[in-house]
Design a protein around this motif. Sequence first.
Motif, PDB file in Angstrom:
ATOM      1  N   GLN A 168      -5.928  -1.489 -13.643  1.00 11.20           N
ATOM      2  CA  GLN A 168      -5.093  -2.632 -12.803  1.00 11.20           C
ATOM      3  C   GLN A 168      -5.897  -2.377 -11.471  1.00 11.20           C
ATOM      4  O   GLN A 168      -5.998  -3.357 -10.966  1.00 11.20           O
ATOM      5  CB  GLN A 168      -4.374  -2.762 -13.181  1.00 11.20           C
ATOM      6  N   LEU A 169      -5.211  -1.438 -10.748  1.00  8.15           N
ATOM      7  CA  LEU A 169      -5.582  -1.045  -9.442  1.00  8.15           C
ATOM      8  C   LEU A 169      -7.070  -1.310  -9.435  1.00  8.15           C
ATOM      9  O   LEU A 169      -8.286  -1.850  -8.399  1.00  8.15           O
ATOM     10  CB  LEU A 169      -4.976  -0.462  -8.763  1.00  8.15           C
ATOM     11  N   LEU A 170      -8.008  -0.791 -10.145  1.00  7.91           N
ATOM     12  CA  LEU A 170     -10.042  -1.011 -10.665  1.00  7.91           C
ATOM     13  C   LEU A 170      -9.946  -2.275 -10.577  1.00  7.91           C
ATOM     14  O   LEU A 170     -10.982  -2.959  -9.761  1.00  7.91           O
ATOM     15  CB  LEU A 170     -10.393   0.104 -11.233  1.00  7.91           C
ATOM     16  N   ASP A 171      -9.636  -2.964 -11.371  1.00  9.08           N
ATOM     17  CA  ASP A 171      -9.222  -4.625 -11.990  1.00  9.08           C
ATOM     18  C   ASP A 171      -9.765  -4.623 -10.640  1.00  9.08           C
ATOM     19  O   ASP A 171     -10.406  -6.225 -10.617  1.00  9.08           O
ATOM     20  CB  ASP A 171      -8.745  -4.867 -13.087  1.00  9.08           C
ATOM     21  N   ALA A 172      -8.158  -5.414 -10.023  1.00  8.56           N
ATOM     22  CA  ALA A 172      -7.648  -5.960  -8.922  1.00  8.56           C
ATOM     23  C   ALA A 172      -8.659  -5.904  -7.836  1.00  8.56           C
ATOM     24  O   ALA A 172      -9.055  -6.671  -6.986  1.00  8.56           O
ATOM     25  CB  ALA A 172      -6.170  -5.057  -8.804  1.00  8.56           C
ATOM     26  N   GLU A 173      -9.163  -4.626  -7.614  1.00  9.83           N
ATOM     27  CA  GLU A 173     -10.676  -4.523  -6.294  1.00  9.83           C
ATOM     28  C   GLU A 173     -11.980  -4.836  -6.841  1.00  9.83           C
ATOM     29  O   GLU A 173     -12.781  -4.973  -6.184  1.00  9.83           O
ATOM     30  CB  GLU A 173     -10.736  -2.952  -5.889  1.00  9.83           C
ATOM     31  N   ASP A 194       0.776  -1.419  -0.110  1.00 10.36           N
ATOM     32  CA  ASP A 194      -0.150  -0.363   0.179  1.00 10.36           C
ATOM     33  C   ASP A 194       0.788   1.233  -0.017  1.00 10.36           C
ATOM     34  O   ASP A 194       0.119   2.342  -0.534  1.00 10.36           O
ATOM     35  CB  ASP A 194      -0.679  -0.077   1.527  1.00 10.36           C
ATOM     36  N   ALA A 195       1.886   0.941   0.374  1.00 10.34           N
ATOM     37  CA  ALA A 195       3.437   2.156   0.736  1.00 10.34           C
ATOM     38  C   ALA A 195       3.524   2.990  -0.807  1.00 10.34           C
ATOM     39  O   ALA A 195       4.367   3.192  -1.181  1.00 10.34           O
ATOM     40  CB  ALA A 195       4.697   2.088   1.582  1.00 10.34           C
ATOM     41  N   ALA A 196       3.759   1.971  -1.473  1.00  8.07           N
ATOM     42  CA  ALA A 196       4.506   1.524  -2.639  1.00  8.07           C
ATOM     43  C   ALA A 196       3.699   2.973  -3.511  1.00  8.07           C
ATOM     44  O   ALA A 196       2.105   3.157  -3.682  1.00  8.07           O
ATOM     45  CB  ALA A 196       4.266   0.573  -3.512  1.00  8.07           C
ATOM     46  N   ASP A 236      -3.480   5.049  -1.351  1.00  3.34           N
ATOM     47  CA  ASP A 236      -4.654   6.025  -1.460  1.00  3.34           C
ATOM     48  C   ASP A 236      -5.728   5.838  -2.481  1.00  3.34           C
ATOM     49  O   ASP A 236      -6.957   6.065  -2.266  1.00  3.34           O
ATOM     50  CB  ASP A 236      -3.449   7.422  -1.768  1.00  3.34           C
ATOM     51  N   ILE A 237      -5.115   5.389  -3.707  1.00  3.66           N
ATOM     52  CA  ILE A 237      -5.852   4.313  -4.488  1.00  3.66           C
ATOM     53  C   ILE A 237      -7.059   3.687  -4.383  1.00  3.66           C
ATOM     54  O   ILE A 237      -8.500   3.996  -4.775  1.00  3.66           O
ATOM     55  CB  ILE A 237      -5.194   3.858  -5.484  1.00  3.66           C
ATOM     56  N   ARG A 238      -6.499   2.453  -3.456  1.00  2.17           N
ATOM     57  CA  ARG A 238      -7.218   2.008  -2.364  1.00  2.17           C
ATOM     58  C   ARG A 238      -8.395   2.536  -2.099  1.00  2.17           C
ATOM     59  O   ARG A 238      -9.825   2.001  -1.955  1.00  2.17           O
ATOM     60  CB  ARG A 238      -6.571   0.908  -1.937  1.00  2.17           C
ATOM     61  N   GLU A 239      -8.259   3.286  -1.493  1.00  8.05           N
ATOM     62  CA  GLU A 239      -9.369   4.400  -0.642  1.00  8.05           C
ATOM     63  C   GLU A 239     -10.064   5.364  -0.898  1.00  8.05           C
ATOM     64  O   GLU A 239     -10.865   5.172  -0.972  1.00  8.05           O
ATOM     65  CB  GLU A 239      -8.123   5.048   0.676  1.00  8.05           C
ATOM     66  N   ASP A 248     -11.993   8.792 -12.360  1.00  6.40           N
ATOM     67  CA  ASP A 248     -12.954   9.821 -10.400  1.00  6.40           C
ATOM     68  C   ASP A 248     -11.420   9.216 -10.090  1.00  6.40           C
ATOM     69  O   ASP A 248     -11.405  10.280  -9.059  1.00  6.40           O
ATOM     70  CB  ASP A 248     -13.569   7.842  -9.917  1.00  6.40           C
ATOM     71  N   LEU A 249     -10.813   8.385 -10.329  1.00  5.48           N
ATOM     72  CA  LEU A 249      -9.235   8.088  -8.933  1.00  5.48           C
ATOM     73  C   LEU A 249      -8.867  10.236  -9.804  1.00  5.48           C
ATOM     74  O   LEU A 249      -7.593  10.302  -8.091  1.00  5.48           O
ATOM     75  CB  LEU A 249      -8.410   6.751  -9.872  1.00  5.48           C
ATOM     76  N   LYS A 250      -8.984   9.922 -11.421  1.00  4.70           N
ATOM     77  CA  LYS A 250      -7.694  10.624 -11.960  1.00  4.70           C
ATOM     78  C   LYS A 250      -8.285  12.580 -10.483  1.00  4.70           C
ATOM     79  O   LYS A 250      -8.038  13.101  -9.680  1.00  4.70           O
ATOM     80  CB  LYS A 250      -7.879  11.259 -13.276  1.00  4.70           C
TER      81      LYS A 250
END
Length: 544
Positions: free
Chosen positions: A484-489, A436-438, A450-453, A464-466
Motif C-alpha cells: 500500500q505504501l508503494l502504491d501511495a508513493e 512518518d513516525a508510525a 524509513d519505508i518512504r526513504e 526491495d523494501l524487505k
Amino acid sequence: MTTTTAAPHTVIVGFGMVGHRTATELLDRDPNARITVISGEKCHAYDRVALSSYVSSWDRSLLEMSDLPEHVDIVHAQATGIDRDARTVGCDNGDIVSYDHLVLATGSYAWVPPIPGHDLPGCTVYRTLDDLDDIRRIIEDARSTGREPVGAVIGGGLLGLEAANALKLLGAKPHIIERSPRLMPIQVDADGGVLLAEKINELGVEIHVDTGTEHIAESAERDNLTLTLSSPVPAPGQPAPTDPTIAELTVDVVVFATGVRPIDALADNATPEPLPKAPRGGILTDRLCQTTDPHISAVGECAAVDGVCYGLVAPGYTTAEIVADRITGRTATAFENPDMSTKLKLLGVDVASFGDAHATTEGARPLTVNDPVNGTYGKLVMDRTGSTLLGGVLVGDAQAYAMLRPMVGEDLPNPMSFLTAAGGDAPAVGVSALPDAAQICSCNAVTKGDIREAITDGACSVADLKTCTRAGTSCGSCVGLLGQLLDAEGVEQDKSLCAHFRQSREELFQCAAATRIRDFPRFIRRFGTGHGCEICKPTMASIF
C-alpha cells in the motif's frame, strides 16, 4: 617501525535468531568484523518463528537463516564458563576462546511445571526442530498400533495453539488444557477468548479452560498416558467442588507449552565473580544491554533489560542492534519498552492484539463489536475523549490490524467503522494518513519514514523494501502495508518475491501446485537462482 593492532574480537554465545542477528548487525557496520559464534547446537541458526511450517515439509534447510561470511568462525560447542579476568570462554569440547567483546545470546528454554509424571516417555515440549521430530515419532508409533493418535497440549497461549495445530497436521486428535478462564489470556480479553475457543473447537480441537493437570501416569498397557484433570475454578461466591477431579484423559503425547525461562547459567559460571541476574532470572543489563562487566553484553531472551526479559523476537532484534552500535563505536539508542503487538493465524483463525488491549489506561473507553453469526469479534480501546486509539483486540478477522496498529497513539476518525467494515477494510483512513513516525514493522522497528526513504532511494517492490529495511521479514503481518505504501508513493510495483525468485507469491504457489515439488533445493534450481534467503525460504515452506 609500523605496528598493526588486530581488530577487536567479538564472541557471540548462542546461534538462535537473535545471535544470528547480532552477527549480521555487526557485519553490516563492519564487513570485516572479527566474529566467533559459539552456537551451542549442531545445526545452523533457523527461524523459530516459523517453527510450525516445519511440519509441512520436514526440511530443516527451509528454516535456516542466511549464511554468514566465511571469515566468521562458528564453533558447534556448548559454552561452559567465562573467565572475566582473562576474557575467555571455555567450551565443552575443550576449546578456550578469547574475546574483546562477549555477547551472550543464549536464549531461553521451555519451562515444564513440576506435575507428577512430567518426565515420562511421551512427554515433550514445543520449542525446537528436535522437539517436533520427537512429536512426529511418538504419533507415528501410536498410529502403527492401529489406533487414532491423541495428543494433549498443556498451555493455551500462543505456543500452545501452535502446538495443537502441529498435532492436528500430524493427524492426532488435539486437546488444549489451560488453567486460565480463556485461551491466550495475555493477548485476548474475555469475550474474544470465548469466540476464539468456539472457532478452534469447531476445527476439531477439544478445549479445556479453567482446568489444571493434577498428574500424568502411564496407562495399564504402558503404551500411552493418562492425565488426571482438575475441575474448573469456581466463580466468585460459588462453593468449591467436593471432588476436584473431573476427568481422566488418555493420550499418546503430552506437549508442554507453559512458557519459557532464560538460559542464564553462564552468568553463574563466570569467574572470579558471577554476573548479576534479575530476581526472576535473566542476565541483568542496563538499557544499552551491557552487564556490570563492560566487556560483556546480553541480548534476546536471556537478557533482563532493567530486570525484564522479553520473549518476542522484535525486542530481541532491538537489543542486537543496540549492542552492534555500541561495540562498533556508534552512538547507541537506549532500549525502550517494546511494542508487544501480535498478529497470528492460529489453526486458521485470525487473532491480533495491539497496544493497551486490556484497557488498563486510566479513563480508557473500549468499543466492541461481537458478531457471532460471522464469527468475528473486535475491540478498540480509545482514550477518555474517544478520539485517540490506545489498543485493540481482533478475533476471526484481523485484516484491519495492519492499519490500526501503527495508529496507536494517534487520532482515529470514526473508530467504529473499522469494526463494522466488511472484510476488515479501513474505510476512513489510508496509509497516507499515517505519520512518518508510525511503526510499520514492529518486529524490526521500521517506520513509515524509513519505508518512504527506501522508496526515494529506488526500492520499487515489496521484495526491495524487505531487503533494504528488513520490514516484513519476520512475522510478515506488515507485508500488505508495504504494498500500500508503494502504491501511495506512485510506484509501479515489481511483484517479485525476492532477489532469488522473480515470480510473485501467487505464481510460485501455482508452480508448486503444478509440479508437486516439495523440496526447496529442487524448486529453486528449477524456478529461481542462488540458495534462497530469509524471505523466500519461509514463504516456500508455507506454500509447500
